[in-house]
Design a protein around this motif. Sequence first.
Motif, short mmCIF file in Angstrom:
data_model
loop_
_atom_site.label_atom_id
_atom_site.label_comp_id
_atom_site.label_asym_id
_atom_site.label_seq_id
_atom_site.Cartn_x
_atom_site.Cartn_y
_atom_site.Cartn_z
N CYS A 6 41.30 -85.97 28.71
CA CYS A 6 41.11 -87.41 28.83
C CYS A 6 42.45 -88.14 28.92
O CYS A 6 43.48 -87.62 28.57
CB CYS A 6 40.28 -87.92 27.67
N PHE A 46 31.69 -88.41 30.68
CA PHE A 46 32.48 -88.28 29.46
C PHE A 46 32.54 -86.83 29.02
O PHE A 46 31.64 -86.05 29.30
CB PHE A 46 31.90 -89.15 28.33
N CYS A 53 36.83 -91.46 25.33
CA CYS A 53 35.40 -91.61 25.59
C CYS A 53 34.71 -92.19 24.34
O CYS A 53 33.81 -93.02 24.46
CB CYS A 53 34.78 -90.27 25.96
N PRO A 142 37.09 -91.23 29.99
CA PRO A 142 35.84 -91.54 30.66
C PRO A 142 36.07 -92.03 32.09
O PRO A 142 37.09 -92.63 32.39
CB PRO A 142 35.24 -92.64 29.80
#
Length: 176
Positions: A6, A46, A53, A142
Amino acid sequence: MLLGGCSKQDDAKATSPEVSIQAVTKGAKGFTVGALMSANTVYVFFDPQCPHCGHLWQASLPLHKKIKFQWIPVAWINASSLTQGAAMLGAADPLALMTEHEASLLGGRGGISAPSSVPSDVEQTIKANTKLLNGFGAESVPFVIVKNVRTGQTITHNGAMTTAELAELVGVDTTP
């Protein structure tokens, strides 16, 4: 394929031709929360192990009375991504399980515990979600895809955002 997991980058942009809501509705499977009768859906790819997220999940909660969200699990970060995503897809109450999971993850406890074995059909679903996201050229999760209510434009966004930023992306106000 994403290497790092992420990211908290702030990158809203108009979508490229390969990213479409139609491709998501046809090829992705997730769980739906929020205003189920809403005509507009926010699609969120996600990874259950992604803290950004988790922050987006928390930012989305105040908007659940106005907006329908479909949370689509992918497995980019580690083995727990797959097992936790599978648990969420199979949950009787995904809203409660996701809320519990994100509180645990953001609290440094790694998220919910999930069985290590995943039914093959659910594993294939998460792999298909991941492949679809990779096909979009997403650089982080995300990854949000939505048609803005005000402009009608399909927008993508990488990374977490505040409730106000999410509302602006979707094109709704934050007042009750």
